[in-house]
Structure formats: C-alpha cells, structure tokens
Design a protein around this motif. Sequence first.
Motif, mmCIF file in Angstrom:
data_model
loop_
_atom_site.group_PDB
_atom_site.id
_atom_site.type_symbol
_atom_site.label_atom_id
_atom_site.label_comp_id
_atom_site.label_asym_id
_atom_site.label_seq_id
_atom_site.Cartn_x
_atom_site.Cartn_y
_atom_site.Cartn_z
ATOM 1 N N THR A 86 9.310 7.942 0.035
ATOM 2 C CA THR A 86 9.301 6.825 1.001
ATOM 3 C C THR A 86 10.092 7.214 2.249
ATOM 4 O O THR A 86 9.737 6.810 3.350
ATOM 5 N N HIS A 87 11.132 8.031 2.075
ATOM 6 C CA HIS A 87 11.883 8.488 3.252
ATOM 7 C C HIS A 87 11.026 9.376 4.132
ATOM 8 O O HIS A 87 11.069 9.275 5.360
ATOM 9 N N ARG A 88 10.253 10.258 3.481
ATOM 10 C CA ARG A 88 9.422 11.164 4.256
ATOM 11 C C ARG A 88 8.381 10.368 5.048
ATOM 12 O O ARG A 88 8.116 10.655 6.212
ATOM 13 N N LEU A 89 7.806 9.333 4.407
ATOM 14 C CA LEU A 89 6.830 8.498 5.121
ATOM 15 C C LEU A 89 7.504 7.744 6.269
ATOM 16 O O LEU A 89 6.989 7.692 7.388
ATOM 17 N N ARG A 90 8.671 7.187 5.984
ATOM 18 C CA ARG A 90 9.407 6.451 7.018
ATOM 19 C C ARG A 90 9.673 7.357 8.225
ATOM 20 O O ARG A 90 9.424 6.967 9.377
ATOM 21 N N ASP A 91 10.137 8.573 7.968
ATOM 22 C CA ASP A 91 10.427 9.506 9.061
ATOM 23 C C ASP A 91 9.157 9.857 9.840
ATOM 24 O O ASP A 91 9.172 9.936 11.069
ATOM 25 N N ALA A 92 8.065 10.080 9.112
ATOM 26 C CA ALA A 92 6.798 10.411 9.782
ATOM 27 C C ALA A 92 6.360 9.265 10.692
ATOM 28 O O ALA A 92 5.869 9.490 11.805
ATOM 29 N N LEU A 93 6.555 8.028 10.233
ATOM 30 C CA LEU A 93 6.180 6.862 11.046
ATOM 31 C C LEU A 93 7.062 6.768 12.293
ATOM 32 O O LEU A 93 6.584 6.523 13.393
ATOM 33 N N ARG A 94 8.361 6.961 12.092
ATOM 34 C CA ARG A 94 9.283 6.870 13.235
ATOM 35 C C ARG A 94 9.016 7.975 14.261
ATOM 36 O O ARG A 94 9.219 7.775 15.457
ATOM 37 N N ASN A 95 8.547 9.150 13.755
ATOM 38 C CA ASN A 95 8.294 10.280 14.652
ATOM 39 C C ASN A 95 6.861 10.316 15.185
ATOM 40 O O ASN A 95 6.496 11.243 15.891
ATOM 41 N N GLY A 96 6.046 9.316 14.784
ATOM 42 C CA GLY A 96 4.661 9.326 15.241
ATOM 43 C C GLY A 96 3.883 10.532 14.736
ATOM 44 O O GLY A 96 2.953 11.003 15.388
ATOM 45 N N ASP A 97 4.243 11.026 13.557
ATOM 46 C CA ASP A 97 3.635 12.236 13.002
ATOM 47 C C ASP A 97 2.409 11.874 12.150
ATOM 48 O O ASP A 97 2.496 11.736 10.930
ATOM 49 N N ARG A 98 1.263 11.747 12.828
ATOM 50 C CA ARG A 98 0.043 11.301 12.153
ATOM 51 C C ARG A 98 -0.351 12.230 11.011
ATOM 52 O O ARG A 98 -0.784 11.772 9.949
ATOM 53 N N ALA A 99 -0.207 13.531 11.208
ATOM 54 C CA ALA A 99 -0.621 14.483 10.166
ATOM 55 C C ALA A 99 0.190 14.268 8.891
ATOM 56 O O ALA A 99 -0.347 14.311 7.775
ATOM 57 N N ALA A 100 1.483 14.011 9.046
ATOM 58 C CA ALA A 100 2.334 13.804 7.867
ATOM 59 C C ALA A 100 1.998 12.475 7.179
ATOM 60 O O ALA A 100 2.021 12.378 5.952
ATOM 61 N N GLN A 132 0.838 -1.212 0.000
ATOM 62 C CA GLN A 132 0.000 0.000 0.000
ATOM 63 C C GLN A 132 0.867 1.254 0.000
ATOM 64 O O GLN A 132 0.632 2.191 -0.761
ATOM 65 N N ALA A 133 1.886 1.267 0.855
ATOM 66 C CA ALA A 133 2.755 2.446 0.950
ATOM 67 C C ALA A 133 3.494 2.687 -0.368
ATOM 68 O O ALA A 133 3.657 3.829 -0.808
ATOM 69 N N VAL A 134 3.919 1.609 -1.008
ATOM 70 C CA VAL A 134 4.649 1.716 -2.272
ATOM 71 C C VAL A 134 3.738 2.249 -3.374
ATOM 72 O O VAL A 134 4.122 3.143 -4.136
ATOM 73 N N ALA A 135 2.530 1.720 -3.454
ATOM 74 C CA ALA A 135 1.584 2.192 -4.472
ATOM 75 C C ALA A 135 1.271 3.674 -4.243
ATOM 76 O O ALA A 135 1.203 4.462 -5.189
ATOM 77 N N SER A 136 1.101 4.052 -2.979
ATOM 78 C CA SER A 136 0.793 5.450 -2.667
ATOM 79 C C SER A 136 1.990 6.349 -2.952
ATOM 80 O O SER A 136 1.832 7.463 -3.451
ATOM 81 N N ALA A 137 3.196 5.866 -2.625
ATOM 82 C CA ALA A 137 4.397 6.665 -2.882
ATOM 83 C C ALA A 137 4.568 6.895 -4.386
ATOM 84 O O ALA A 137 4.917 7.996 -4.827
#
Lengths: 297, 297
Positions: B255-269, A195-200
């Motif tokens: 994908t990096h931005r998503l990864r960072d948002a997940l690690r930081n618990g940044d729901r809005a991002a 899902q994340a890959v398709a969205s990215a």
Amino acid sequence: VTAGAAPEPPVPSVAIAGLGLIGGSLARDLTAAGWRVLGFDRNHATARRAHEAAAIAVGLDPEEPALDRVPLVVLAVPVDAAASALRAMLPWLPADAVVTDTGSTKVGIAAAADQLGLADRFVGAHPMAGDHRSGWEASRPGLFRGARVWICAGNARPAAVELVRRMWSAAGGHPDLIEATDHDRLLAWTSHLPQAVASALAATLRQAAVPPDVVGPGGRDTTRLAASDPDVWTGIAMENAGNLADALDALSARTHRLRDALRNGDRAAVRAFFVEARAWANEGSGPSVGPFSPPSP
Amino acid sequence: VTAGAAPEPPVPSVAIAGLGLIGGSLARDLTAAGWRVLGFDRNHATARRAHEAAAIAVGLDPEEPALDRVPLVVLAVPVDAAASALRAMLPWLPADAVVTDTGSTKVGIAAAADQLGLADRFVGAHPMAGDHRSGWEASRPGLFRGARVWICAGNARPAAVELVRRMWSAAGGHPDLIEATDHDRLLAWTSHLPQAVASALAATLRQAAVPPDVVGPGGRDTTRLAASDPDVWTGIAMENAGNLADALDALSARTHRLRDALRNGDRAAVRAFFVEARAWANEGSGPSVGPFSPPSP
C-alpha cells in the motif's frame, strides 16, 4: 390533437458511446424500458453483437457517429479515455444535445466538458454498480436496479439534469445529486480504497506464493475486486490520485496500529481494532454524505 | 455371525463440545450422515435447541459431560478457550478417546494437548469454511461441503488421524495433512490477513464517517468479514500474532508503494500494481503449499 387529450410523449432516445459492462447494461435496460437506443463502440463487432441481442435499435459507425437529432448522449468509456472521446464526438454532437458520462471520477471530465464549451449541457453521472468483469460480455439486464447513481449537475441547465435523472430512473437506478469534488473525495473512500485494498491483498498473496485456491471463502470475498481490469483502474486511480493516497494513508495508520499491538501482545488494542470494524459493519444508514470531509488519520 | 458375512460396522459416534457455527454445523452434517452425535455447550439452551432440531441425539451437561465410551471428542470452541476447555474435560474423557478441535490456529492447542498427556490421541483440525456470523443460529447443513480441512497429525497414532479424517469426509470436507507450524504461518496469509484487511478497511471508513450504505457492491464484498465476532478474532490474532504481524508488514509495503506512485504521478507503477493483483486472481491452483515459506516483503 383532440382538446383534453394529452399529446403522446415522444419515445425518449439516447446514443451510448461504449458498449462495455456499463454502456451495454444501460443499453439493455433502456431498450427494455421502451427507449430508442443508438449505440457505438470503437470495436465494430461489439455494436453488432449488441444489435443482434436487441440491446440497441441502431449501431452507429464509431468513426462517424451520425447522431442526427438524438437529445442525449452517454459516454460510457474508461475515465482516462472520456475527455478525448468527447472531443472526437464534438463534430457529430447535435446542437443542444445533453451529454453525460458514467465514469468513476467526476472532476476531470467536467473540466474537459467546460473547456469544450459544453458546461450548460454536460451532466456527470456515476452509477454505484459494476463488476470485476468488463466488456459487452459482462453486461446484463438489471445491473443498475436499486443502485445509487451520483449526478453532478455542475453548471448544466435544469432540463439537462432532469433528462439524465430520468434516464437513470428508467434504468432502475436512484439518482442523487452531489458536487463533483465531493464525489471524487467520497469515492476515494467508498470505492477506490476498497479496490486498492483488495488488489494490495492479492499482490501480497502472490508475492508470498499463496495461490488463490488455498484461500477460504472470506478471503475470496476480500480479494474478489482484484480481478478487475488493470487499465480501467489505473485510469481511475490516476484521476483521483491525491484523494486515494490520503485514504491509503488512513488505512496504513490502522494496519500499523494493529501490527504494533500484535508485536506488543496488547490484547486490548487488538480487540478494540476488531470491535471498531464490526461497529462500522453493523451501522445502518449513516449520516448524510453531501458535505463529506474525512478527518485526517 | 454367519461365516462369510462381514460384521455390521458400528454406528460411528462423536461428542461435540461447543455447538456454535462450526460445532453446530458439524453436528447437523454428521447426524445426517448417520453418526450418533452427542453435544454440549456452556449455554444449556443451545444444546436444547440443537436437540430439538435433531442435530444431536443427546445433549450432555456441560459441567459434567458423561462422555461414556465415545471414541471421538471434538472441541469446537474459540481458539483462546480451547486449552482450558480441554483441561476441564479431562476427567470425563474416556481412556483412548481421540480428541480433535476445529480452531483457526493449531500450534497452541497442540502444545496444550501435549502438556495434558494427550499427544498420541490429539489430532488438530481446521475446516476452511465459516461465516462472519457465529453461534448456533448461524449453523447450517452443508457448511463444510467441498471445503478443505487441514489436519495436523502431530504425534498422534495413525488410527486417531484416520478417525478424524473419516469424520470430516463424512461431513463433506476434504481432509489434507499439514504441520501445525506450517498451518499457522499459511493461515496468517490465507485467512487472518484477509480478515485484518477487511476490518482495517471498515474501521478506516468509520473514522472517515463513511456509512456502509454508500459503499458499492465491490466495497461490500471487501468489508464483509468486518462483521465477524471481535472476540473470536482477537483470540485468533493473539494466537498467531507474529505470523499475522509479518503478513501485515508485507501488505503495508504494497500500500505504501501504491501511495508513493500516486503521489509521484507514476502511472507505470500504478498499473504494475493492478496488473500483479489481477495476475494472482487469475491464477488457477498454485504450487503445493506443504512446505510454505513466504518471502520477506
């Protein structure tokens, strides 16, 4: 009862909270399988439509769901709404009723059920079926036919687990036991990463001002999931943040290696990349995934 | 010829070099549309099978293709074999015959045609249709129906461009002009990036020991392209290396931005990520893609 004649088994009955894609489809299939299905949804109109479609026998009031003596209650709501929905339902829950859910993550809801004193009768479940569309309108018969359904027994009593398995079998699914922590780690790779890959990919194409209609059929398949409900997926991603971040790191390592090979004109490395990808696609059924532990990238 | 009666238009004829998925499907459609199709393939047996299937009228010897007076020759071979196939065919090419190709990249083959003195009669073409399967066995009628077909006119004379357009229209495609450099940059995003992403996901799952059969329907769509021929795609990726590397960098930034948002618990991002992806998926036809210039990530 005449001696020798087995008593007629009672009509199984179930209450489903949430009549969206998953809950609505489950209601249709269980009703078709002869179950008595009660249903409710925070949106009153949805339960009315489900009743008109004969997918449920009774529509309940979501504020005061008269669960009566229903032996099985299914939470079919977004993962980040499941714990509070369970809490709100507690006053209406029949003593000894088995509770199950349908969410894409299993650790969080199991912990919530524990905290509410439901450990011996909460059984987590997750059907590997779905769609990028959501809501009652997207529900349909047969959605779970042949689909694997992960069952997380936790500390539930065997009869509770058996009832949930029986329900999913009646809906056409194939129940399969897994620990909740294994489930969430596995799903980060099999479902949340795709899902994340398709969205990215979709977001990248948007940024590049490439509209969907110039993408070929392959690109359309690869981006199909991008149309999924952002709220549903925000909830799933946040619930499984650590595992998904790990999976994204592994993917990034791959794309970086390909990028470097392209910049360096390294044909052998580029070919190795595509060869390994096809090797996966051509694999049949793989090793057991019970004790699943992905290597670090 | 009686005065007033238009002369019967001659049966259009074409020779197709390479009877795989693209060449074989094109042969089927053109034959069905009333064209006289000659065909050959480095594999003699393939031309024999195409002839037996009535997809071609005549099978030629690939070593000595007697092209006779065929006015149009189609190169339907992998992109990294196209230039040498064109060179090998040169002695057999009728004077004034129009030459076209079907490859996924257009800059390299146009340069090769220029170098061979064919600039005024070479027209690049690329149908936006295909499959992860390849070879004659994968060819089928109707593959190009409704598909966009990119046409790179280069310095070819108008009649040459018109003949190639006419051929693709006869096969059911929608010809659309584009400059070769714009084509290759655009395709890096619309086709080569989706392929690379699907392959990267598959290779990542393989490394994590996640077999294909535990992936859900969404993951199956997202990885479908991973089954594509590694040799075909190595050729395409190497031909378009710079553009594809740029596209991969843009994807990695996401994908990096998503990864960072997940690690930081940044729901809005996290939510913003899924919202932007769906915004793309819900776009209808976008802006014109003629003068295409993706922004830097």
